[in-house]
Design an enzyme around this catalytic site. Sequence first.
Site, PDB file in Angstrom:
ATOM      1  N   LYS A 130      -9.517  -1.035   3.203  1.00 49.61           N
ATOM      2  CA  LYS A 130     -10.791  -0.246   2.855  1.00 49.61           C
ATOM      3  C   LYS A 130     -10.267   0.974   2.321  1.00 49.61           C
ATOM      4  O   LYS A 130      -9.082   1.732   2.632  1.00 49.61           O
ATOM      5  CB  LYS A 130     -11.525  -0.045   3.929  1.00 49.61           C
ATOM      6  CG  LYS A 130     -11.225   0.361   5.004  1.00 49.61           C
ATOM      7  CD  LYS A 130     -12.330   0.324   6.227  1.00 49.61           C
ATOM      8  CE  LYS A 130     -11.843   0.878   7.511  1.00 49.61           C
ATOM      9  NZ  LYS A 130     -12.483   0.362   8.647  1.00 49.61           N
ATOM     10  N   ASP A 171      -7.508  -4.926   7.455  1.00 47.97           N
ATOM     11  CA  ASP A 171      -8.321  -4.042   7.413  1.00 47.97           C
ATOM     12  C   ASP A 171      -8.193  -3.038   6.145  1.00 47.97           C
ATOM     13  O   ASP A 171      -8.378  -1.829   6.228  1.00 47.97           O
ATOM     14  CB  ASP A 171      -7.924  -3.346   8.741  1.00 47.97           C
ATOM     15  CG  ASP A 171      -9.182  -2.161   9.038  1.00 47.97           C
ATOM     16  OD1 ASP A 171      -8.859  -1.205   9.605  1.00 47.97           O
ATOM     17  OD2 ASP A 171     -10.160  -2.068   8.148  1.00 47.97           O
ATOM     18  N   THR A 214     -16.549  -0.983   9.729  1.00 46.85           N
ATOM     19  CA  THR A 214     -17.595  -1.670   8.815  1.00 46.85           C
ATOM     20  C   THR A 214     -17.301  -3.182   8.377  1.00 46.85           C
ATOM     21  O   THR A 214     -16.306  -3.795   8.506  1.00 46.85           O
ATOM     22  CB  THR A 214     -17.554  -0.926   7.418  1.00 46.85           C
ATOM     23  OG1 THR A 214     -18.487  -1.522   6.673  1.00 46.85           O
ATOM     24  CG2 THR A 214     -16.117  -0.922   6.861  1.00 46.85           C
ATOM     25  N   ASP A 231      -2.181   2.471   8.055  1.00 45.19           N
ATOM     26  CA  ASP A 231      -2.982   2.182   8.944  1.00 45.19           C
ATOM     27  C   ASP A 231      -2.705   0.578   9.381  1.00 45.19           C
ATOM     28  O   ASP A 231      -3.735  -0.234   8.991  1.00 45.19           O
ATOM     29  CB  ASP A 231      -4.415   2.475   8.926  1.00 45.19           C
ATOM     30  CG  ASP A 231      -5.085   2.801  10.433  1.00 45.19           C
ATOM     31  OD1 ASP A 231      -5.878   3.522  10.338  1.00 45.19           O
ATOM     32  OD2 ASP A 231      -4.415   2.152  11.425  1.00 45.19           O
ATOM     33  N   ASN A 247      -8.351   3.562   4.461  1.00 37.99           N
ATOM     34  CA  ASN A 247      -7.076   3.252   4.810  1.00 37.99           C
ATOM     35  C   ASN A 247      -6.223   3.247   3.561  1.00 37.99           C
ATOM     36  O   ASN A 247      -4.755   2.708   3.909  1.00 37.99           O
ATOM     37  CB  ASN A 247      -7.092   1.720   5.343  1.00 37.99           C
ATOM     38  CG  ASN A 247      -7.593   2.005   6.809  1.00 37.99           C
ATOM     39  OD1 ASN A 247      -7.735   2.925   7.405  1.00 37.99           O
ATOM     40  ND2 ASN A 247      -7.965   0.661   7.232  1.00 37.99           N
TER      41      ASN A 247
HETATM   42  C1  LIG Z   1      -6.239   7.376  11.604  1.00 35.14           C
HETATM   43  S1  LIG Z   1      -5.678   8.534  10.476  1.00 35.14           S
HETATM   44  O1  LIG Z   1      -5.832   9.696  11.552  1.00 35.14           O
HETATM   45  O2  LIG Z   1      -4.619   8.307  10.071  1.00 35.14           O
HETATM   46  N1  LIG Z   1      -6.965   8.826   9.474  1.00 35.14           N
HETATM   47  C2  LIG Z   1      -7.648  10.116   9.485  1.00 35.14           C
HETATM   48  C3  LIG Z   1      -7.226  10.832   8.252  1.00 35.14           C
HETATM   49  C4  LIG Z   1      -8.169  11.844   7.799  1.00 35.14           C
HETATM   50  C5  LIG Z   1      -7.714  12.361   6.439  1.00 35.14           C
HETATM   51  C6  LIG Z   1      -6.444  12.455   6.327  1.00 35.14           C
HETATM   52  C7  LIG Z   1      -5.324  11.584   6.804  1.00 35.14           C
HETATM   53  C8  LIG Z   1      -4.023  11.659   6.218  1.00 35.14           C
HETATM   54  C9  LIG Z   1      -3.245  11.030   6.820  1.00 35.14           C
HETATM   55  N2  LIG Z   1      -1.902  10.919   6.234  1.00 35.14           N
HETATM   56  C10 LIG Z   1      -0.840  10.333   6.333  1.00 35.14           C
HETATM   57 CL1  LIG Z   1      -0.697   9.165   7.701  1.00 35.14          CL
HETATM   58  C11 LIG Z   1       0.044  10.816   5.451  1.00 35.14           C
HETATM   59  N3  LIG Z   1      -0.628  11.786   4.654  1.00 35.14           N
HETATM   60  C12 LIG Z   1      -1.793  11.799   5.145  1.00 35.14           C
HETATM   61  C13 LIG Z   1      -2.705  12.931   4.460  1.00 35.14           C
HETATM   62  N4  LIG Z   1      -2.543  13.562   3.488  1.00 35.14           N
HETATM   63  C14 LIG Z   1      -3.538  14.435   2.735  1.00 35.14           C
HETATM   64  C15 LIG Z   1      -3.000  15.019   1.699  1.00 35.14           C
HETATM   65  C16 LIG Z   1      -3.840  16.146   1.048  1.00 35.14           C
HETATM   66  C17 LIG Z   1      -5.084  16.372   1.685  1.00 35.14           C
HETATM   67  N5  LIG Z   1      -5.736  17.297   0.986  1.00 35.14           N
HETATM   68  C18 LIG Z   1      -5.701  17.250  -0.249  1.00 35.14           C
HETATM   69  C19 LIG Z   1      -6.225  18.531  -1.143  1.00 35.14           C
HETATM   70  O3  LIG Z   1      -7.708  18.572  -0.693  1.00 35.14           O
HETATM   71  C20 LIG Z   1      -7.869  18.761   0.772  1.00 35.14           C
HETATM   72  C21 LIG Z   1      -7.098  17.427   1.439  1.00 35.14           C
HETATM   73  C22 LIG Z   1      -5.646  15.547   2.561  1.00 35.14           C
HETATM   74  C23 LIG Z   1      -4.546  14.854   3.376  1.00 35.14           C
HETATM   75  N6  LIG Z   1      -4.000  12.765   5.199  1.00 35.14           N
HETATM   76  C24 LIG Z   1      -5.892  10.716   7.865  1.00 35.14           C
END
Ligand SMILES: CS(=O)(=O)NCc1cccc(-c2cn3c(Cl)cnc3c(Nc3ccc(N4CCOCC4)cc3)n2)c1
Length: 285
Positions: free
Chosen positions: A138, A136, A172, A154, A141
């Site tokens: 992409k 998976d 997708t 993931d 992930n």
């Molecule tokens: C199924 S899910 O819930 O796992 N996927 C949805 C999703 C959606 C969005 C993010 C993240 C995410 C997961 N992360 C994990 Cl796991 C470890 N670090 C991050 C992680 N880190 C992270 C670090 C920085 C930022 N910023 C940087 C500055 O700009 C704004 C966003 C966002 C996420 N993000 C996950």
Amino acid sequence: PRPTHKELHLGMFEIGKPLGKGKFGRVYLAKHRESGYICALKMLKKEEIRREKAELHVRREIEVHSNLRHPGILGFYGWFHDSHRIFIILEYAAGGELYRILQREGSFSEQRAAQYIAQVASSLIYLHSKNIMHRDMKPENILVGLYGELKLADFGYSVHAPGDRRDTLCGTLDYLPPEMIASRQTSYTRAVDIWTLGVLAYEFLTGEAPFEGDVPTTQRRIVKGAMKPLPRRLSSEAKDFVHSVSIFLVFHPLRFMYTYNQEERNCFVSLLDRAVVFAAQANLL
Ligand SMILES: CS(=O)(=O)NCc1cccc(-c2cn3c(Cl)cnc3c(Nc3ccc(N4CCOCC4)cc3)n2)c1
């Protein structure tokens, strides 16, 4: 020593801002109170998992991910649960989601795309050496670490190879190879991840998925291996790499082989070599 999961509980963590929302729950920034260690806490609601009949999916994610340790794979530090939630303690990827960066930048330079592909390829070699295929992969992930390094995340869809299509496929189609699209019951090998490596390379270099279109168009294009043409601006090395991946897969006789034998491994390693050569050449360009 790392606490065993029975000693872990929510009170040990200070919960920070939500990082993102996923299918079964949210991911929060968190700090382990005792050590001050910053991590990401993935919170899954048991009720939702039951409703989606995804117990196996979550069990698989924890079982597979907890056995992996590689710089290109998001760190898994443990898990615990309370009466209505499951918590997975993960490495915090400070750079966020790769696809947001790709969206913002449109596409990546050949040099950057080559470095990313070489990193994903070496993570895949590691996964496959442990007889696991991700299935998976992409940009959604793939997370980015503090120093811009890629982290595969993931593992809900990963299975111990060889897999078969009994479990559901959702999300997708863009990244799925022909054998996972083919209607006839078939098994597939870890070569599916190599196919995705080619799709990722195309997407890093152009900002678009190579088979983009509505579902029937995408399916037809994938089964025919009819990738959209690569932009002329790209170097011959970049085009060669993307085509060699798809050629490797479309005409790869062993692709339907049930086992991952030495010849297939050689093909894949030679492909990784190509990725590294492509990265080196891009660096020189
Ligand atoms: C199924 S899910 O819930 O796992 N996927 C949805 C999703 C959606 C969005 C993010 C993240 C995410 C997961 N992360 C994990 Cl796991 C470890 N670090 C991050 C992680 N880190 C992270 C670090 C920085 C930022 N910023 C940087 C500055 O700009 C704004 C966003 C966002 C996420 N993000 C996950």
